[in-house]
Design a protein around this motif. Structure first.
Motif, PDB file in Angstrom:
ATOM      1  N   CYS D  55       0.822  -1.206   0.000  1.00 14.57           N
ATOM      2  CA  CYS D  55       0.000   0.000   0.000  1.00 14.57           C
ATOM      3  C   CYS D  55       0.858   1.259   0.000  1.00 14.57           C
ATOM      4  CB  CYS D  55      -0.906  -0.010   1.225  1.00 14.57           C
ATOM      5  SG  CYS D  55      -1.829   1.508   1.457  1.00 14.57           S
ATOM      6  N   GLN D  56       0.749   2.038  -1.089  1.00 14.49           N
ATOM      7  CA  GLN D  56       1.393   3.357  -1.111  1.00 14.49           C
ATOM      8  C   GLN D  56       0.375   4.346  -0.570  1.00 14.49           C
ATOM      9  OE1 GLN D  56       2.183   2.450  -5.324  1.00 14.49           O
ATOM     10  NE2 GLN D  56       4.112   3.583  -4.973  1.00 14.49           N
ATOM     11  N   GLU D  57       0.503   4.657   0.690  1.00 12.31           N
ATOM     12  CA  GLU D  57      -0.566   5.369   1.402  1.00 12.31           C
ATOM     13  C   GLU D  57      -0.905   6.701   0.750  1.00 12.31           C
ATOM     14  OE1 GLU D  57      -0.181   5.341   5.683  1.00 12.31           O
ATOM     15  OE2 GLU D  57       1.023   3.504   5.644  1.00 12.31           O
ATOM     16  N   GLU D  58       0.127   7.447   0.395  1.00 17.27           N
ATOM     17  CA  GLU D  58      -0.062   8.765  -0.220  1.00 17.27           C
ATOM     18  C   GLU D  58      -0.951   8.658  -1.463  1.00 17.27           C
ATOM     19  OE1 GLU D  58       1.792  11.061   1.516  1.00 17.27           O
ATOM     20  OE2 GLU D  58       0.538  12.585   0.527  1.00 17.27           O
ATOM     21  N   LYS D  59      -0.597   7.721  -2.321  1.00 11.76           N
ATOM     22  CA  LYS D  59      -1.332   7.538  -3.579  1.00 11.76           C
ATOM     23  C   LYS D  59      -2.799   7.175  -3.340  1.00 11.76           C
ATOM     24  CE  LYS D  59       1.825   6.233  -7.318  1.00 11.76           C
ATOM     25  NZ  LYS D  59       2.254   5.105  -8.161  1.00 11.76           N
ATOM     26  N   ILE D  60      -3.004   6.260  -2.395  1.00 12.12           N
ATOM     27  CA  ILE D  60      -4.372   5.830  -2.087  1.00 12.12           C
ATOM     28  C   ILE D  60      -5.190   7.018  -1.602  1.00 12.12           C
ATOM     29  CG2 ILE D  60      -5.773   4.372  -0.568  1.00 12.12           C
ATOM     30  CD1 ILE D  60      -4.280   2.662  -2.484  1.00 12.12           C
ATOM     31  N   LEU D  61      -4.618   7.777  -0.693  1.00 15.34           N
ATOM     32  CA  LEU D  61      -5.347   8.913  -0.132  1.00 15.34           C
ATOM     33  C   LEU D  61      -5.652   9.942  -1.219  1.00 15.34           C
ATOM     34  CD1 LEU D  61      -3.521   9.320   3.306  1.00 15.34           C
ATOM     35  CD2 LEU D  61      -5.890   8.586   2.906  1.00 15.34           C
ATOM     36  N   ASN D  62      -4.668  10.226  -2.069  1.00 15.41           N
ATOM     37  CA  ASN D  62      -4.927  11.161  -3.159  1.00 15.41           C
ATOM     38  C   ASN D  62      -6.037  10.673  -4.073  1.00 15.41           C
ATOM     39  OD1 ASN D  62      -3.070  12.997  -2.308  1.00 15.41           O
ATOM     40  ND2 ASN D  62      -1.393  12.214  -3.604  1.00 15.41           N
ATOM     41  N   ALA D  63      -5.967   9.402  -4.413  1.00 12.00           N
ATOM     42  CA  ALA D  63      -6.993   8.836  -5.293  1.00 12.00           C
ATOM     43  C   ALA D  63      -8.373   8.955  -4.659  1.00 12.00           C
ATOM     44  CB  ALA D  63      -6.664   7.376  -5.605  1.00 12.00           C
ATOM     45  N   LEU D  64      -8.466   8.678  -3.379  1.00 12.96           N
ATOM     46  CA  LEU D  64      -9.760   8.745  -2.686  1.00 12.96           C
ATOM     47  C   LEU D  64     -10.256  10.187  -2.630  1.00 12.96           C
ATOM     48  CD1 LEU D  64      -9.075   6.190   0.205  1.00 12.96           C
ATOM     49  CD2 LEU D  64     -10.735   5.925  -1.659  1.00 12.96           C
ATOM     50  N   HIS D  65      -9.386  11.107  -2.271  1.00 11.95           N
ATOM     51  CA  HIS D  65      -9.823  12.500  -2.203  1.00 11.95           C
ATOM     52  C   HIS D  65     -10.276  13.007  -3.573  1.00 11.95           C
ATOM     53  CE1 HIS D  65      -9.342  13.780   1.914  1.00 11.95           C
ATOM     54  NE2 HIS D  65      -8.184  13.118   2.008  1.00 11.95           N
ATOM     55  N   GLY D  66      -9.679  12.461  -4.625  1.00 12.61           N
ATOM     56  CA  GLY D  66     -10.066  12.897  -5.964  1.00 12.61           C
ATOM     57  C   GLY D  66     -11.488  12.523  -6.354  1.00 12.61           C
ATOM     58  N   ILE D  67     -12.040  11.474  -5.740  1.00 11.51           N
ATOM     59  CA  ILE D  67     -13.360  10.992  -6.189  1.00 11.51           C
ATOM     60  C   ILE D  67     -14.450  11.135  -5.132  1.00 11.51           C
ATOM     61  CG2 ILE D  67     -12.446   9.332  -7.859  1.00 11.51           C
ATOM     62  CD1 ILE D  67     -12.803   7.194  -5.638  1.00 11.51           C
ATOM     63  N   LEU D  68     -14.069  11.493  -3.914  1.00  7.40           N
ATOM     64  CA  LEU D  68     -15.072  11.564  -2.838  1.00  7.40           C
ATOM     65  C   LEU D  68     -15.471  13.023  -2.592  1.00  7.40           C
ATOM     66  CD1 LEU D  68     -13.563   8.876  -0.424  1.00  7.40           C
ATOM     67  CD2 LEU D  68     -15.657   8.691  -1.778  1.00  7.40           C
ATOM     68  N   PRO D  69     -16.627  13.243  -1.957  1.00  9.78           N
ATOM     69  CA  PRO D  69     -17.080  14.609  -1.677  1.00  9.78           C
ATOM     70  C   PRO D  69     -16.027  15.377  -0.868  1.00  9.78           C
ATOM     71  CG  PRO D  69     -18.800  13.025  -1.131  1.00  9.78           C
ATOM     72  CD  PRO D  69     -17.587  12.237  -1.465  1.00  9.78           C
ATOM     73  N   ASP D  70     -16.014  16.685  -1.023  1.00 10.39           N
ATOM     74  CA  ASP D  70     -15.049  17.505  -0.290  1.00 10.39           C
ATOM     75  C   ASP D  70     -15.157  17.328   1.221  1.00 10.39           C
ATOM     76  OD1 ASP D  70     -14.159  18.437  -2.663  1.00 10.39           O
ATOM     77  OD2 ASP D  70     -15.140  20.402  -2.539  1.00 10.39           O
ATOM     78  N   ALA D  71     -16.377  17.131   1.686  1.00  7.12           N
ATOM     79  CA  ALA D  71     -16.595  17.097   3.141  1.00  7.12           C
ATOM     80  C   ALA D  71     -16.235  15.741   3.756  1.00  7.12           C
ATOM     81  CB  ALA D  71     -18.045  17.450   3.459  1.00  7.12           C
ATOM     82  N   VAL D  72     -15.404  14.986   3.086  1.00  7.71           N
ATOM     83  CA  VAL D  72     -15.072  13.649   3.570  1.00  7.71           C
ATOM     84  C   VAL D  72     -14.023  13.692   4.689  1.00  7.71           C
ATOM     85  CG1 VAL D  72     -13.128  13.211   2.000  1.00  7.71           C
ATOM     86  CG2 VAL D  72     -14.575  11.299   2.741  1.00  7.71           C
ATOM     87  N   THR D  73     -14.108  12.724   5.575  1.00  2.23           N
ATOM     88  CA  THR D  73     -13.030  12.459   6.542  1.00  2.23           C
ATOM     89  C   THR D  73     -12.468  11.087   6.215  1.00  2.23           C
ATOM     90  OG1 THR D  73     -14.233  13.686   8.216  1.00  2.23           O
ATOM     91  CG2 THR D  73     -12.453  12.267   8.990  1.00  2.23           C
ATOM     92  N   ILE D  74     -11.178  11.021   5.972  1.00  2.00           N
ATOM     93  CA  ILE D  74     -10.536   9.741   5.638  1.00  2.00           C
ATOM     94  C   ILE D  74      -9.412   9.475   6.623  1.00  2.00           C
ATOM     95  CG2 ILE D  74      -9.346   8.406   3.843  1.00  2.00           C
ATOM     96  CD1 ILE D  74     -10.419  10.257   1.752  1.00  2.00           C
ATOM     97  N   SER D  75      -9.334   8.246   7.096  1.00  2.00           N
ATOM     98  CA  SER D  75      -8.105   7.868   7.804  1.00  2.00           C
ATOM     99  C   SER D  75      -7.632   6.523   7.286  1.00  2.00           C
ATOM    100  CB  SER D  75      -8.299   7.846   9.326  1.00  2.00           C
ATOM    101  OG  SER D  75      -8.808   6.609   9.726  1.00  2.00           O
ATOM    102  N   LEU D  76      -6.328   6.391   7.163  1.00  2.00           N
ATOM    103  CA  LEU D  76      -5.741   5.147   6.667  1.00  2.00           C
ATOM    104  C   LEU D  76      -4.563   4.819   7.574  1.00  2.00           C
ATOM    105  CD1 LEU D  76      -5.355   2.889   4.601  1.00  2.00           C
ATOM    106  CD2 LEU D  76      -4.131   4.497   3.154  1.00  2.00           C
TER     107      LEU D  76
END
Lengths: 278, 278, 278, 278
Positions: D55-76
């Motif tokens: 898991c390349q954490e940075e890449k995953i997080l960027n990919a998720l932020h690119g497709i999810l609503p702005d108001a999202v909270t993500i933790s990995l």
């Protein structure tokens, strides 16, 4: 003024409550709590009485024997912590729960020592400044090992032995020496899943509730008189290892509840069953 | 040979068990089961005895009154089904459970009639060939409606009233007329969520367990003596309507358990609490 | 706009959730609830999805079959009451609970008829205006009787058969005809106390908890996949008849909970176990 | 190969499951377990995914932020023991249970230190070779004492604070510093019996079930988001001290269950409620 516990069991007949309570009344003792039960199947009477007052024990016992059936069993004791030797193997959860309760006097319990067939629990026991006896079974015949365990146990004057996940089977001879004085925690909701690895059995059967059973040990493995049982719901997502982990909390609670009852003299054993005055 | 139930409660003093059991012994009655409890906070004694034999009720009562404190309450009855009038509104689940149990004699219960402020449960009640009284509150003052309900109830000789999801509040006067004889089922784990729509309250609070409480009705709404409580686990996925649906099974079980206890004369009420000899 | 339930199970592989949810997304359906489970022991994937929207069922199924493993099982249905035939013998408690729930649409249930080998439950069933078929076993060979039962059952188009205390054993042939479609309520906490009179067995073993098990029927008696289990604590004072009486409430609750799950398409059966998306 | 936990919550919209699972699929990660929930009342989506792989954490997080609503909270995060500081006062039972579990790695827990306002638990903590900080409140203003407690706590880098029967109220400021990161065990079945001495309150109310509640602490005392609740039946024979003793076992079990859930990242907090993926 001490607190006393009187326990009586005998064949049932008319007037037993009246007669027993009369002896206490005439000796001006203060009845605090009284429980009775008549087992109609076997025509047997059970009574447990807590009382306080100036008690001449000899006189009370004589008076009771004078009016009760010959086949009576009577015990009269002050309420005092019971001496216990704990047997264990490798798992810590029941033992550590008992060590904590012993340290804080949460139960009517006085642990004299821990005897184990592995050494892994030694550091835990020594934290609590209790004797730890390793009696390894490595390279020993079953009989010889049990004799060594018995020697370790008998070096203490225990009222009860507690098998806190002790994973070796005790012989009938051993058990008879401590008849109705050995308490075991079995990691299943008996009589379901007798034998080895009950959590794996439960997993394979797909049960939706698992449990644990605290019972007196008798000559038939996993078939002794049941004292307490505890259960928790489970579901299909759990591996058998997760069932086992969930079960550990149930085991320690079931064992602690059973010990509370036994150590407060609330449990009678007869006909492979228990009468429990909670 | 009838089965009798003797209930005694009085200020505690020495020798009560001995004296009461003596009266039964000297009349050669067969004690079947005996329960006692002393409430140390209030110095009060409770005793319930089941016995069989040739019982001259008058004589027994006289003998007991002769030896017990003046402030005693004694009741001596044969075991018989109790007469009950059920009050309901629109929800069927508690009522239908009682109707089934009544039809099959599952409880010590004899339903005389159902009185309701809506008509929707009439077909259900009539299936079981029981009288159904509609006392609509439409267009009526509260007092007038309650008077009409009372008139309907009083046309029967009920030992107990059961509020099986009856959704109207009864006045203090009404309650005093049936003091300790009205049993209600409240759809929450009291004292949590008193008042209206407890399932919505539970949903909003995000509790992980919901419950129901069967209690005697007194002048303080939702604050009467609790007889039984039942609970079930819930989780975040449930809407409040789903909590309510899940709660209905708990309600009917809690009510049935409470009625079993009350109708078998196992419940004493004092100091806004119950003593229950299960 | 209808509510749909999609159920998929197949050998596990990467991307299944993504692929299935993609089909729904591209058809602009509204996913309401989604549950997945991977059984790691068998490498098997289970998924249940509730969705709403304009659903062209044929297209959805084709799309899913195009992207899922060949060994997949797919079902896609609208949420509708399931047709059920109930089999009974003499005991009313499970049957009456189902009749009430059926009458009030408490479950996703549509009872078509009751088939029984005794006549005593006829008046109960007829109160609810449902067909009652007596197929007495008196003087009949087992095979002939079962054939007559089967004929009665097959005159209805049942999704499921419910054995509501039906006390006859069904042959393997009968069961295979309704594979994973027969639900039984067993009056013990299986696998404890298989076989006859489990309450007497529980009494004799002196257990402190009793229970009931709702399960699918398979060719091994009392060994089918478990759907729900319910328990209650008991103690030494209960006769086995009292255990049985207490157990009846547990039985009807366990059966109702199991039916709720099955009739809402929440239960998958595989490897003699169930996956239940509650 | 590490085990990862991805947590997402955001306003609900179509396709979220498809999009998130797509990111994991395209990075060739192995989805192990997936849980989703849509809170319809608030139109909010929750998802927790366990996966393994490179898991390349940075890449995953960027990919998720690119497709999810702005108001999202993500933790990995990788699955790792969480750092915890425990606050206590005088009662040992919850603390000792945590110390044992910490010593044996029964929970995903790494206790850094114990901070207490009395010295009585020092010997217990030191048995387990953990730092014990006494911050006595004797002769101190509330604010000064809390500042001293905070200083002690902040000398550690704690993920969570656990109030294991810490009997002082924390200010809103303190709580906000550890928002949704302080877990308390309350000795009642909330919302029943808020405030002081709930066991005495329960005794006086005559309830038939008592319980304990593990919850996040917020600015309203005893009103924070509930994580777990546990109950046990009680009866009229128990004094309030006996209720408290019985309650202690329930408290420690409720707290341990709550911590297991929180420390495995299974709990979301929003709108003063929890979403728990068990």
């Amino acid at each position: 003024m001490s607190l006393y516990i009187l326990r009586i069991d005998c064949p049932d007949e008319k007037g037993l409550v009246h007669k027993v309570s009369g002896v206490l009344y005439h000796h001006e003792l203060n009845l605090i709590r009284n429980d009775e039960f008549v087992d109609r199947t076997h025509g047997h009477f059970y009574m447990r009485t807590e009382f306080s007052g100036e008690c001449q024990e000899e006189k009370i016992l004589n008076a009771l024997h004078g009016i009760l059936p010959d086949a009576v069993t009577i015990s009269l004791t002050t309420q005092r912590p019971k001496n216990v030797v704990v047997l264990a193997t490798k798992e810590h959860h029941c033992l550590s729960d008992l060590l904590i309760r012993n340290a804080y006097r949460d139960l009517n319990l006085n642990i004299l020592a821990v005897v184990a067939n592995h050494d892994v629990l030694r550091p835990l026991v020594e934290k609590f400044n209790l004797p730890f006896h390793l009696v390894s079974h490595e390279g020993m015949e079953r009989e010889a090992h049990e004799a060594a365990i018995l020697a370790a146990v008998e070096s203490y004057d225990a009222d009860y032995l507690v098998l806190a996940k002790y994973m070796r089977i005790l012989s009938a001879e051993f058990q008879q020496r401590y008849s109705n004085r050995i308490i075991n925690i079995h990691h299943s909701f008996l009589p379901a899943f007798v034998g080895a690895n009950p959590y794996r059995q439960a997993f394979e059967r797909g049960v939706k509730i698992i449990g644990a059973t605290a019972h007196f040990v008798n000559e038939h493995l996993d078939e002794g008189p049941i004292i307490t049982q505890e259960v928790i719901p489970v579901n299909h997502t759990k591996t058998w290892q997760e069932l086992a982990a969930a079960g550990r909390d149930v085991e320690k609670i079931a064992l602690a509840k059973a010990l509370k009852l036994v150590l407060e003299d609330r449990v009678f054993v007869k006909n492979n069953k228990t009468v429990v005055f909670e």
